[in-house]
Motif scaffolding. Structure first.
Motif, PDB file in Angstrom:
ATOM      1  N   SER A  43      -4.963   8.746   0.286  1.00  0.00           N
ATOM      2  CA  SER A  43      -4.082   9.543   0.783  1.00  0.00           C
ATOM      3  C   SER A  43      -2.482   9.661   0.694  1.00  0.00           C
ATOM      4  N   ALA A  44      -1.955  10.717   0.746  1.00  0.00           N
ATOM      5  CA  ALA A  44      -0.368  10.784   0.108  1.00  0.00           C
ATOM      6  C   ALA A  44       0.250   9.296   0.867  1.00  0.00           C
ATOM      7  N   ASP A  45       0.186   9.287   1.945  1.00  0.00           N
ATOM      8  CA  ASP A  45       1.048   8.324   2.534  1.00  0.00           C
ATOM      9  C   ASP A  45       0.510   6.739   2.248  1.00  0.00           C
ATOM     10  N   ILE A  46      -0.800   6.570   1.021  1.00  0.00           N
ATOM     11  CA  ILE A  46      -1.073   4.867   1.096  1.00  0.00           C
ATOM     12  C   ILE A  46      -0.370   4.911  -0.312  1.00  0.00           C
ATOM     13  N   LYS A  47      -0.198   3.721  -0.453  1.00  0.00           N
ATOM     14  CA  LYS A  47       0.524   3.118  -1.657  1.00  0.00           C
ATOM     15  C   LYS A  47      -0.658   2.178  -2.306  1.00  0.00           C
ATOM     16  N   THR A  48      -1.072   2.127  -3.396  1.00  0.00           N
ATOM     17  CA  THR A  48      -1.843   1.387  -3.922  1.00  0.00           C
ATOM     18  C   THR A  48      -1.007   1.131  -5.584  1.00  0.00           C
ATOM     19  N   ILE A  49      -2.510   0.225  -6.094  1.00  0.00           N
ATOM     20  CA  ILE A  49      -2.312  -0.707  -7.801  1.00  0.00           C
ATOM     21  C   ILE A  49      -3.127  -1.031  -7.877  1.00  0.00           C
ATOM     22  N   PRO A  50      -3.470  -0.420  -9.370  1.00  0.00           N
ATOM     23  CA  PRO A  50      -4.937  -0.813  -9.763  1.00  0.00           C
ATOM     24  C   PRO A  50      -5.208  -2.444 -10.019  1.00  0.00           C
ATOM     25  N   SER A  51      -6.036  -2.894  -9.408  1.00  0.00           N
ATOM     26  CA  SER A  51      -6.795  -4.369  -9.887  1.00  0.00           C
ATOM     27  C   SER A  51      -6.749  -4.187 -11.009  1.00  0.00           C
ATOM     28  N   THR A  52      -6.514  -3.665 -12.226  1.00  0.00           N
ATOM     29  CA  THR A  52      -6.739  -3.695 -13.637  1.00  0.00           C
ATOM     30  C   THR A  52      -4.970  -4.266 -13.960  1.00  0.00           C
ATOM     31  N   ASN A  53      -3.942  -4.265 -12.293  1.00  0.00           N
ATOM     32  CA  ASN A  53      -2.848  -5.173 -13.291  1.00  0.00           C
ATOM     33  C   ASN A  53      -3.440  -7.066 -12.767  1.00  0.00           C
ATOM     34  N   TYR A  54      -4.626  -7.244 -12.279  1.00  0.00           N
ATOM     35  CA  TYR A  54      -4.561  -8.649 -12.781  1.00  0.00           C
ATOM     36  C   TYR A  54      -5.830  -8.825 -13.497  1.00  0.00           C
ATOM     37  N   ASP A  55      -5.695 -10.574 -13.957  1.00  0.00           N
ATOM     38  CA  ASP A  55      -6.651 -10.298 -14.994  1.00  0.00           C
ATOM     39  C   ASP A  55      -8.245 -10.783 -13.992  1.00  0.00           C
ATOM     40  N   GLU A  56      -9.148 -10.189 -14.548  1.00  0.00           N
ATOM     41  CA  GLU A  56     -10.370  -9.952 -14.085  1.00  0.00           C
ATOM     42  C   GLU A  56     -11.151 -11.136 -13.687  1.00  0.00           C
ATOM     43  N   ASN A  57     -10.431 -12.608 -13.823  1.00  0.00           N
ATOM     44  CA  ASN A  57     -10.412 -14.519 -13.536  1.00  0.00           C
ATOM     45  C   ASN A  57      -9.850 -14.586 -11.947  1.00  0.00           C
ATOM     46  N   GLN A  58      -8.872 -13.143 -11.923  1.00  0.00           N
ATOM     47  CA  GLN A  58      -8.313 -13.643 -11.153  1.00  0.00           C
ATOM     48  C   GLN A  58      -8.922 -13.029  -9.570  1.00  0.00           C
ATOM     49  N   PRO A  96      -4.791  -2.611  -1.587  1.00  0.00           N
ATOM     50  CA  PRO A  96      -3.381  -1.433  -1.051  1.00  0.00           C
ATOM     51  C   PRO A  96      -2.101  -2.334  -1.957  1.00  0.00           C
ATOM     52  N   ASP A  97      -0.901  -1.776  -1.508  1.00  0.00           N
ATOM     53  CA  ASP A  97       0.311  -1.916  -1.885  1.00  0.00           C
ATOM     54  C   ASP A  97       0.717  -2.234  -0.674  1.00  0.00           C
ATOM     55  N   MET A  98       1.025  -3.515  -0.712  1.00  0.00           N
ATOM     56  CA  MET A  98       2.383  -3.767   0.787  1.00  0.00           C
ATOM     57  C   MET A  98       3.740  -4.508   0.230  1.00  0.00           C
ATOM     58  N   THR A  99       4.488  -4.545   0.698  1.00  0.00           N
ATOM     59  CA  THR A  99       5.335  -4.768   0.590  1.00  0.00           C
ATOM     60  C   THR A  99       5.685  -6.472   0.708  1.00  0.00           C
ATOM     61  N   PHE A 100       4.584  -6.820   0.765  1.00  0.00           N
ATOM     62  CA  PHE A 100       4.656  -8.632   0.519  1.00  0.00           C
ATOM     63  C   PHE A 100       3.719  -8.881  -0.450  1.00  0.00           C
ATOM     64  N   LYS A 101       3.554  -9.932  -0.764  1.00  0.00           N
ATOM     65  CA  LYS A 101       2.452 -10.543  -1.417  1.00  0.00           C
ATOM     66  C   LYS A 101       1.537 -11.210  -0.578  1.00  0.00           C
ATOM     67  N   TYR A 102       0.310 -10.642  -0.819  1.00  0.00           N
ATOM     68  CA  TYR A 102      -1.050 -10.798  -0.046  1.00  0.00           C
ATOM     69  C   TYR A 102      -1.967 -11.715  -0.639  1.00  0.00           C
ATOM     70  N   TYR A 103      -2.968 -12.592  -0.401  1.00  0.00           N
ATOM     71  CA  TYR A 103      -3.557 -13.858  -0.686  1.00  0.00           C
ATOM     72  C   TYR A 103      -4.833 -13.426  -0.658  1.00  0.00           C
TER      73      TYR A 103
END
Length: 616
Positions: A161-176, A360-367
């Motif tokens: 959806s256009a209003d949903i912001k996302t980030i690639p999971s590859t931004n993290y190491d795979e073991n993360q 999902p790309d939130m406005t805060f860091k989620y665990y």
């Protein structure tokens, strides 16, 4: 009993003594309060410690009734000290203990609270730091309550959806990226061995819940069974309490129950307040952002005082609209429930998140992110919630090692000096290809690899790796470049290419063959050869199979004449290296010639001695 003290100096000294004794008594008194609060048989307790209380009775009364300013003002007045019966004191202190051990209401102190009362609360909090409610006084159901059901809220969106912001999971190491589930008694009997084999790394297990309509408290009927099963199969465990708290006191009750039930288990993941709401829920209306923020904080602060990590579970909309999100997400770990329809199909195998999928790309860091409630895991009959945990980037020890500490090469022959060398970086990745190598002579001069193999000697090899964070690690090895075998002449190293000379005087008293044998023995006595396992001076070995060329030229037509012959001495060390030297062999022979005159005289003499024979 009463007595008076009229001496001002004594009264001042007494005041100082009372002040110090008061501080000591307060500390002991507060500890007694904590002990008292957890002690079930109160009457037996007071009977056991009545003697102790009587000892400190007088100073406690003075400290609690008379403050420092009043004692100073009364320094010139007689001091009255009264004793009371142990029974009266015990009864009064019992009431005092009840007042002191009341649960603290977080952030409810009003402006009317006096400075002394505020200070007293702060001091008590610092000393106890583990304040909970007495759970034995709570009414807790051990069987599922009538209004216990899973939340009906399904906030499903599309990652496209256009209003949903996302980030690639590859931004993290795979073991993360770590994969897990959360479960309650709703999932029924679980085969945890199969769950582990299915790749589940962790499970958040429900401790209990508060009824969404009645507000009744309930322990999850399968909590202990699930925790034991998960831990026994090597699955990490976190816990959550399904909260319907609408007051700070209720949040404290839920935290207290949680702490009681998890005590004794190896809970290594966060303790979670799972706060949810929907139409018909007691939490649906009536709470301001500030009130709910305080409620969440009470739960989290309580479990953290007991050494656990806390975490808040809410759906995305509640994070945005219900609480002061910056306050909560900056203080505690966050677990976001936000279902994407990409994981909501009836093809359950497709409902699994894989590394490389979008987050999902939130406005805060989620665990943690709960991305689906339609997971299928082997060992669990019912549908299960699926989660992705984003671990902090693990910092590994930067390492370098080499399994070969020594290389031996023949001069002129190159070896792979990187054999056995490995390295890993701070991300745990193989960095062997990034290791640099330097070669040094014995005096520390840097040489190229090519030059090292071209000249015999001992070399030091240095391997070095520098991680992206600047950490440098190194290790080393030794390179021995072996030279050709060494040839000695008359026990002196024959290091040049000049020919050596040997002269043999022919012995006419010996046969030709005997002279030949003596020539060969002479050659062997003059030259010798040695090789080394590494380089000169280390593990010296004599070569006994050296050969002499051109020996066949010594005897010609069955005789040995005076002559000069070039003899080549050659040796091989059996490890691929050989050496040779040339000897000039000079043979001197003086032949004995017959004297014909002497022979004739001998014949004449014979005739004269035998005239008859001669005549005949």
């Amino acid at each position: 009993m009463k007595f008076k003290i009229n001496n001002n100096e004594i009264k001042i000294k007494l005041k100082k003594i009372l002040d110090k004794t008061c501080e000591f008594a307060k500390e002991k008194y507060n500890r007694l309060c904590i002990w008292y609060k957890g002690y079930e048989n109160k009457r037996a307790l007071w009977g056991a410690v009545s003697t102790w209380i009587f000892t400190f009775l007088v100073v406690i009364i003075v400290c609690r009734v008379t403050n420092a300013s009043k004692l100073t003002a009364a320094a010139n007045e007689p001091v009255m000290v009264e004793s009371e019966s142990s029974y009266d004191t015990t009864e009064r202190d019992r009431n005092m203990v009840k007042e002191e051990t009341k649960p603290k209401e977080t952030q409810t102190t009003t402006a009317a609270t006096t400075a002394n009362e505020t200070q007293s609360i702060e001091e008590t909090t610092k000393k106890t730091e583990k304040e909970t409610v007495d759970v034995s006084k709570l009414s807790v159901s051990t069987t599922p309550i009538a209004d216990d059901k899973e939340a009906s809220v399904k906030r499903i969106a599309s990652i496209n959806s256009a209003d949903i912001k996302t980030i690639p999971s590859t931004n993290y190491d795979e073991n993360q990226i770590s994969y897990g589930i959360d479960i309650s008694y709703h999932q029924g009997k679980i085969d945890w061995a199969k769950v582990k084999a299915a790749g589940v790394e962790y499970a958040f297990i429900r401790v209990g819940n508060r009824g969404y309509e009645s507000g009744k408290l309930c322990k999850d009927s399968r909590f202990d069974e699930n925790v034991r099963g998960a831990l026994a199969n090597g699955i990490k465990v976190g816990v959550y309490f399904f909260s319907q708290a609408i007051t700070e006191q209720e949040a404290l009750e839920e935290a207290s129950l949680t702490l009681k039930y998890i005590s004794g288990y190896n809970i290594t993941l966060p303790v979670v307040i799972d706060w949810e709401t929907d139409k018909g829920y007691r939490t649906y209306s009536g709470l301001t952002q500030a009130q709910l923020t305080n409620i969440i904080s009470v739960f989290c602060d309580t479990v953290e005082r007991y050494g656990y990590d806390s975490m808040v579970y809410m759906c995305k909309d509640d994070y945005v609209n219900r609480i002061n999100s910056p306050v909560i997400t900056s203080k505690y770990k966050s677990w976001v429930a936000w279902y994407f329809n990409e994981y909501d199909s009836s093809n359950y195998a497709a409902n699994m998140f894989h590394y490389g999928d979008l987050l999902p790309d939130m406005t805060f860091k989620y665990y943690m992110w709960q991305y689906s409630c339609k997971g299928r895991i082997d060992g669990i009959k019912e549908l299960v919630d699926m989660n992705v945990m984003i671990l902090p980037k693990k910092v590994y020890e930067v390492k370098i090692s080499n399994t070969k500490k020594q290389f031996v090469a023949n001069v002129g022959t190159a070896l792979n000096l990187s054999e056995g060398v490995s390295a890993s970086d701070s991300s745990g990745n193989d960095a062997s290809s990034k290791v640099t190598m330097s070669i040094f002579t014995g005096n520390g001069a840097n040489v190229s690899k090519e030059n090292a193999f071209a000249k015999a000697g001992t070399y030091n090899i240095s391997y070095e790796f520098i991680d992206a964070n600047g950490t440098k690690v190194s290790t080393g090895a030794t390179l021995y470049v072996r030279d050709v075998p060494e040839i000695y002449f008359d026990n002196k190293l024959w290091s040049d290419s000049n020919k050596k000379k040997i002269t043999y005087e022919y012995d006419n008293n010996l046969s030709v063959q005997e002279n030949y044998n003596k020539i060969v023995e002479l050659l062997k006595s003059k030259v010798s050869a040695y090789y080394y396992d590494t380089v000169s001076g280390s593990a010296k070995h004599q070569i006994n199979n050296g050969t002499f060329s051109s020996l066949e030229n010594i005897i010609v037509n069955g005789d040995i004449e005076s002559k000069s012959i070039a003899i080549t001495y050659k040796v091989n060390d059996g490890k691929g290296l050989s050496n040779s030297k040339t000897i000039t062999l000079n043979i001197n022979r003086q032949k004995v010639e017959e004297d014909t005159t002497t022979k004739k005289n001998e014949e004449d003499t014979t005739t004269e001695e035998n005239p008859t024979e001669a005549l005949s």
